[in-house]
Design a protein around this motif. Sequence first.
Motif, PDB file in Angstrom:
ATOM      1  N   ALA A   2      43.920  30.814  42.758  1.00  0.00           N
ATOM      2  CA  ALA A   2      42.828  30.689  43.774  1.00  0.00           C
ATOM      3  C   ALA A   2      41.397  30.855  43.403  1.00  0.00           C
ATOM      4  O   ALA A   2      40.446  30.372  43.693  1.00  0.00           O
ATOM      5  CB  ALA A   2      43.092  31.247  45.074  1.00  0.00           C
ATOM      6  N   PHE A   3      41.290  32.182  42.756  1.00  0.00           N
ATOM      7  CA  PHE A   3      39.937  32.538  42.134  1.00  0.00           C
ATOM      8  C   PHE A   3      39.361  31.656  41.202  1.00  0.00           C
ATOM      9  O   PHE A   3      38.271  31.507  41.016  1.00  0.00           O
ATOM     10  CB  PHE A   3      39.895  34.007  41.764  1.00  0.00           C
ATOM     11  CG  PHE A   3      38.493  34.496  41.179  1.00  0.00           C
ATOM     12  CD1 PHE A   3      38.463  34.579  40.053  1.00  0.00           C
ATOM     13  CD2 PHE A   3      37.624  35.067  42.264  1.00  0.00           C
ATOM     14  CE1 PHE A   3      37.198  35.349  39.628  1.00  0.00           C
ATOM     15  CE2 PHE A   3      36.323  35.438  41.977  1.00  0.00           C
ATOM     16  CZ  PHE A   3      36.116  35.480  40.283  1.00  0.00           C
ATOM     17  N   ALA A  28      46.725  34.668  43.669  1.00  0.00           N
ATOM     18  CA  ALA A  28      45.362  34.896  44.104  1.00  0.00           C
ATOM     19  C   ALA A  28      44.533  34.730  42.879  1.00  0.00           C
ATOM     20  O   ALA A  28      43.474  34.269  42.970  1.00  0.00           O
ATOM     21  CB  ALA A  28      45.457  36.506  44.265  1.00  0.00           C
ATOM     22  N   HIS A  44      52.083  37.503  44.025  1.00  0.00           N
ATOM     23  CA  HIS A  44      50.919  37.410  44.871  1.00  0.00           C
ATOM     24  C   HIS A  44      49.573  37.467  43.980  1.00  0.00           C
ATOM     25  O   HIS A  44      48.765  36.812  44.233  1.00  0.00           O
ATOM     26  CB  HIS A  44      50.673  38.659  45.777  1.00  0.00           C
ATOM     27  CG  HIS A  44      49.736  38.750  46.480  1.00  0.00           C
ATOM     28  ND1 HIS A  44      49.290  38.076  47.523  1.00  0.00           N
ATOM     29  CD2 HIS A  44      48.509  39.849  46.353  1.00  0.00           C
ATOM     30  CE1 HIS A  44      48.081  38.384  47.921  1.00  0.00           C
ATOM     31  NE2 HIS A  44      47.588  39.523  47.644  1.00  0.00           N
ATOM     32  N   LEU A  45      49.798  38.491  42.843  1.00  0.00           N
ATOM     33  CA  LEU A  45      48.636  38.381  41.994  1.00  0.00           C
ATOM     34  C   LEU A  45      48.382  37.108  41.056  1.00  0.00           C
ATOM     35  O   LEU A  45      47.295  36.447  40.950  1.00  0.00           O
ATOM     36  CB  LEU A  45      48.731  39.429  41.103  1.00  0.00           C
ATOM     37  CG  LEU A  45      48.911  40.896  41.333  1.00  0.00           C
ATOM     38  CD1 LEU A  45      48.983  42.017  40.445  1.00  0.00           C
ATOM     39  CD2 LEU A  45      47.434  40.948  41.997  1.00  0.00           C
TER      40      LEU A  45
END
Length: 131
Positions: free
Chosen positions: A28-29, A25, A21-22
Amino acid sequence: MAAALALFLLFAAAAAILLLHLVVAARAFRNQHHGWRSRYRVPETSSSSPPPPCASRAGLSPADLRLLPCFAAASSSPEFCAVCLEAACAGERWRALPACAHAFHAACVDRWLARAAACPVCRAAVSVSVS
């Protein structure tokens, strides 16, 4: 023993999901951030092309700056220079702008006015009147 192994595998799976998940994310950032930078990037100009009209010097010349009035700060003056944010000390050279009467350290406002012929506080146009 089987319970301890099951508990270890449960925590390992939870940690792997959290790590996944990290990573997603963060990617994506990063992609969003790079997209923002590329959308608003200033285009490169070649050295042979003329500078844009806004790049011309719009400030006052050194001769014009010398014509603006100066005064010495009083010992009880509660003035603060809006350019450097320091208080007035007795005997310092200050300059009051003719159009709006805002006052600043002469050295601070001279650097400002060399770039832009406007008051740093109210943006009133600063013009030099030759008497």
